[in-house]
Design an enzyme around this catalytic site. Sequence first.
Site, short mmCIF file in Angstrom:
data_model
loop_
_atom_site.label_atom_id
_atom_site.label_comp_id
_atom_site.label_asym_id
_atom_site.label_seq_id
_atom_site.Cartn_x
_atom_site.Cartn_y
_atom_site.Cartn_z
N ARG A 16 18.18 76.20 12.27
CA ARG A 16 17.32 77.48 12.52
C ARG A 16 18.62 77.53 13.33
O ARG A 16 19.00 77.15 13.72
CB ARG A 16 16.06 77.69 13.41
CG ARG A 16 14.75 77.12 12.26
CD ARG A 16 13.28 77.71 12.99
NE ARG A 16 12.50 76.92 12.47
CZ ARG A 16 11.63 77.55 11.59
NH1 ARG A 16 12.19 78.97 11.60
NH2 ARG A 16 11.07 77.46 10.96
N SER A 47 18.26 78.19 16.77
CA SER A 47 17.99 77.10 17.61
C SER A 47 18.05 76.24 17.95
O SER A 47 17.04 75.16 18.36
CB SER A 47 16.51 78.49 18.56
OG SER A 47 15.62 78.69 17.36
N CYS A 48 17.91 75.05 16.40
CA CYS A 48 17.44 73.77 16.64
C CYS A 48 17.21 73.41 14.94
O CYS A 48 17.60 74.41 14.17
CB CYS A 48 15.76 74.17 15.95
SG CYS A 48 15.01 72.49 15.63
N GLY A 49 18.33 72.57 15.17
CA GLY A 49 18.73 71.22 13.46
C GLY A 49 18.78 70.84 13.25
O GLY A 49 18.58 69.92 12.59
#
Length: 287
Positions: free
Chosen positions: A125, A127-129
């Site tokens: 995402r 905001s997040c890997g």
Amino acid sequence: MPSAPTRHAAPPGAAPAPSGEAGAVRRAIVRVRDGRTQREDDWIAAEIPVALRYNGQPHVVMMATPADLEDFALGFSLSEAVIADPAELQDVAVEPRLEGIEVAMTVPTARAEAVAARQRNLTGRSSCGLCGTQALEDVVRHPPPVGAGPAVDTAAVQRALAALAAAQPVNALTGATHAAAWADSAGALQLVREDVGRHNALDKLIGAIARAKLDTATGFLVVTSRASYEMVQKAATVGITLMVAISAPTALAIHLADSAGLTLVGFARRDGHAVYTHPHRILATEP
């Protein structure tokens, strides 16, 4: 580095953005200002699925801004230690699909086999890997120690910050993207990349640095986001020695920066900054 012809695409069904604004699309909105309502078109940051494949095998799907995808492919491959040298990325093909964009890469067979062994087919995402990472040991990868790197004075940091404010065309249109920039030791910006995801912007920058054959031991990184651990991890993996963030670091980011020998600066503003690790690379400017 040879590569296949690349095509960047707007999101499915979107009107294409003008040249130089591939990261944004036009959308109809209703704006309310001073109690009055007005219908108008506005620029919106593009965010679509970008699937990365190595030697025909799916690796990860990231939500990203569909611009500078060759840089993204190379930077991701380097910062995630899929390859150790830009020359190992033998071919890149960027292909629009109905659902998004596919980036097909060719790397040496041994590298592709090592990627497959990680078993990291995951959905990222902006905001997040990490979403979908299968084991705790896959989360925190400790990069090797960085080199000596340059010492820069506070004036150079301020010079880079001031220049970066005017070097983000997609954010100027949309107000929705992060930027990662590379500055020389005097604070002059060399490269800037933008994306809705902070780590995507950094990967794009790392790819651009590699393609331009710039030496990561002679400058410093500036990011318009918080200094999360994955940002520090990516930077240290490619040998960056100094990272300046306009927002705060996390405790894990500080730990990784300290162990890798990277100088981590946060809360970089016009009136100052905070140095969390290895302060010897930041020199006070004489009044």
